[in-house]
Design an enzyme around this catalytic site. Structure first.
Site, short mmCIF file in Angstrom:
data_model
loop_
_atom_site.label_atom_id
_atom_site.label_comp_id
_atom_site.label_asym_id
_atom_site.label_seq_id
_atom_site.Cartn_x
_atom_site.Cartn_y
_atom_site.Cartn_z
N LYS A 95 23.35 33.61 32.60
CA LYS A 95 22.14 34.18 32.65
C LYS A 95 21.65 34.97 31.65
O LYS A 95 22.04 35.82 31.04
CB LYS A 95 22.22 35.21 34.05
N GLY A 183 13.16 42.91 41.06
CA GLY A 183 12.09 43.82 41.80
C GLY A 183 12.30 43.51 43.21
O GLY A 183 11.56 44.00 44.13
N ASN A 204 20.32 43.07 43.36
CA ASN A 204 21.52 43.76 42.87
C ASN A 204 21.23 45.25 43.46
O ASN A 204 21.84 45.75 44.36
CB ASN A 204 21.60 43.68 41.45
#
Lengths: 255, 69
Positions: A95, A183, A204
């Site tokens: 990532k 978000g 997360n």
């Protein structure tokens, strides 16, 4: 089923491992989420204080690992971090995240594109974290990214899908999977992203800091599955005026 | 000289001459899983750990996978 590069996922909920209060809570919540891809970070070993080994239980639970390049501020640092992560976790998945500004943690598009191109060329499966910029997402796809991960709102803000119009364009144009990252603060946000046609979401904070992370994981799993089902079912369109759902037969007139 | 001086994450340390990367990690008590290291800014891949011999003055950066989003 969702396929990214060489891997197939039955769960479209990807999860992060950060911010949990303890290891057990993290392992239990991730297991409850049904997630098959979890992110991890890298740090310089603190020679005085050992960090908890969270890797072993993740591997024992059959999780695929997605190391991030968090902490990198330039393309050069991110490439270095990706190569370290490849050694540490024995995966060529990464990532890619480059956010030099600690206040909003917004990704640097220029450094990200530069790093993505180099990492893809070197055989990495690159999933870049980016702003919801349709032009940038196309460019990232062209340099060989396996997916794109546009944000809904700043990392950890829990503000939801604030970039909806641009996510819709990204989803419409993408030839690689679109994973909405950052978000997403509640299951309804995740469901919305999936209804828009996102291929997956990455959550997360909203799970890790929930009152009951295990229950919240389940709620997210249901929302993601529900949103995807709705997308596949084909949502009814929106119109400005009312359209009667009951037949207007005037049966009470003249009574 | 039986010992050499190396620096690990900023800390100076004496180790026996001809110490290999894999010996160092074992001495530090680190599991190999989840670890990565660079010596003088060059990443040493896992497959090289059993053979790579540390040199006097090596600057070692040791990394580990941790929780993150």
């Amino acid at each position: 089923m969702l396929t990214i590069a060489d891997k197939t996922f039955s769960s479209r909920l990807f999860t992060g491992t950060g911010k949990f209060s303890d290891k057990k809570s993290m392992v239990d919540a991730l297991a409850a989420s049904g997630s098959q891809l979890v992110t991890m970070a890298l740090k310089r070993v603190d020679m005085q204080n050992r960090d908890d080994d969270i890797l072993a239980p993740l591997i024992a639970n059959g999780m695929n690992l997605l190391p991030n390049t968090s902490g990198a501020r330039t393309a050069k640092e991110a490439v270095f971090a990706a190569k370290l992560a490849r050694e540490a976790l024995q995966t060529n998945w990464v990532k890619l995240e480059i956010h030099p500004d600690p206040k909003y943690l917004l990704p640097d598009p220029i450094e990200t594109l530069t790093a993505a191109e180099e990492l893809a060329r070197e055989g990495f499966v690159v999933l870049p974290y980016v702003h919801a910029d349709p032009v940038l997402c196309k460019r990232l796809e062209e340099v060989g990214c396996a997916a794109v991960m546009p944000l809904g709102a700043p990392i950890g803000s829990n503000k939801g899908i604030r970039t909806q119009d641009f996510l819709e364009i990204i989803i419409e144009q993408a030839n690689v999977p679109v994973v909405v990252d950052a978000g997403i603060g509640s299951p309804s946000h995740a469901a919305l992203a999936m209804e828009l046609g996102a291929d997956a979401v990455l959550v997360n904070t909203a799970i890790a800091v929930a009152g009951d992370p295990v229950a919240m994981s389940r709620a997210f799993a249901m929302a993601v599955a529900s949103g995807r089902m709705a997308y596949e079912a084909g949502l009814a369109g929106q119109v400005q005026q009312a359209v009667a759902s009951s037949p207007l037969t005037a049966f009470l007139e003249g009574a | 000289m039986k010992e050499i001086t190396i620096v690990i994450n900023g800390q100076s340390q004496q180790v026996a001459k001809a110490t290999k990367v894999i010996d160092l990690l074992a001495a530090l008590g680190h599991a190999e899983q989840g670890m990565a290291l660079a010596i003088n800014q060059n990443i040493i891949s896992r497959s090289e750990w059993p053979d790579h011999v540390l040199q006097d003055g090596d600057d070692i950066a040791l990394f580990q996978a941790i929780a993150g989003g």
